[in-house]
Design an enzyme around this catalytic site. Sequence first.
Site, PDB file in Angstrom:
ATOM      1  N   TYR A 179      -1.439  -0.565  10.294  1.00 12.56           N
ATOM      2  CA  TYR A 179      -1.541  -0.979   8.895  1.00 12.56           C
ATOM      3  C   TYR A 179      -0.257  -0.638   8.140  1.00 12.56           C
ATOM      4  O   TYR A 179       0.275  -1.465   7.395  1.00 12.56           O
ATOM      5  CB  TYR A 179      -2.741  -0.273   8.265  1.00 12.56           C
ATOM      6  CG  TYR A 179      -2.996  -0.605   6.815  1.00 12.56           C
ATOM      7  CD1 TYR A 179      -3.486  -1.853   6.448  1.00 12.56           C
ATOM      8  CD2 TYR A 179      -2.776   0.341   5.814  1.00 12.56           C
ATOM      9  CE1 TYR A 179      -3.745  -2.153   5.117  1.00 12.56           C
ATOM     10  CE2 TYR A 179      -3.028   0.052   4.488  1.00 12.56           C
ATOM     11  CZ  TYR A 179      -3.517  -1.193   4.138  1.00 12.56           C
ATOM     12  OH  TYR A 179      -3.774  -1.494   2.827  1.00 12.56           O
ATOM     13  N   SER A 191       0.851  -1.185   0.000  1.00 11.39           N
ATOM     14  CA  SER A 191       0.000   0.000   0.000  1.00 11.39           C
ATOM     15  C   SER A 191       0.886   1.235   0.000  1.00 11.39           C
ATOM     16  O   SER A 191       2.046   1.186   0.447  1.00 11.39           O
ATOM     17  CB  SER A 191      -0.889   0.018   1.247  1.00 11.39           C
ATOM     18  OG  SER A 191      -1.517   1.270   1.420  1.00 11.39           O
ATOM     19  N   ILE A 227      -8.295   3.095  -3.750  1.00 12.22           N
ATOM     20  CA  ILE A 227      -8.911   2.244  -4.773  1.00 12.22           C
ATOM     21  C   ILE A 227     -10.385   2.036  -4.418  1.00 12.22           C
ATOM     22  O   ILE A 227     -10.736   1.845  -3.256  1.00 12.22           O
ATOM     23  CB  ILE A 227      -8.200   0.875  -4.858  1.00 12.22           C
ATOM     24  CG1 ILE A 227      -6.692   1.069  -5.104  1.00 12.22           C
ATOM     25  CG2 ILE A 227      -8.815   0.022  -5.970  1.00 12.22           C
ATOM     26  CD1 ILE A 227      -6.331   1.771  -6.381  1.00 12.22           C
TER      27      ILE A 227
END
Length: 250
Positions: free
Chosen positions: A151, A138, A184
């Site tokens: 994350y 990411s 996205i």
Amino acid sequence: MQDSWMVVTGAASGIGLATVELLLEQGAYVLALDNNAEKLAALTEQFKHYGDHLAAELLDITDEARIAPLLKRYHAQRPVGGLVNSAGFGRDVTFLETDSALLRAIFELNVLAAFSISREAALLMRQHKQGAIVHISSVSGLVGNRGRAAYGITKAGLVNLTQVMANELAQEGIRVNCVCPGPIMTPLAMQVHTEQVQQTWKSAVPLHRYGTPREVAQAICFLLDTDKTAYMTGQIISVDGGFVNTGLLA
């Protein structure tokens, strides 16, 4: 790619689903793995016209003991030639509010499970001295996005894992690359990204829009294709509308 299994984790939604669809369109044999039975059944129904080019297995990839036997069973039919590590999840939680339990849960799926299935796939690939592995990281693994402490750590780990694997597995004929999506339009993102969050992302992306799962899948399938990317390994490719390379926008 056409004569071997392309294994996709997190296959039943978002980027994983788009990758399965594009691979099938290109004539590949696809082994779709997901832990959601309902979504996996929907995938099987959606692509049933591809016949034996599609296999689907219900699998929690954090269950390490099940990974090797499953891959070996399919490898006995035709070689495992590709792996896409699309399974993962995250939470928008600030650093001071992130507890160890959340970090462990995200790490277990995003890093440990990806590590484990990559190792088992690579052990099979090296038997034929050919294979390609694509990790899905990411942009949050490349820059310090707010709320992405846990994350971001895991996605940054996948970036480094890509580089180490590419270094060590090159002698085995295995290429390892990484795709880093920006914002996205996955079902999950559209569910949790408020209108304000969407506008914030769009204002920071030079192309001023979200990407689509298929746009990310196109990069993934490119990296899996040995005819096109035989000399590419260890690469970290952002599919992000220009986000990570942008300073002050014009």
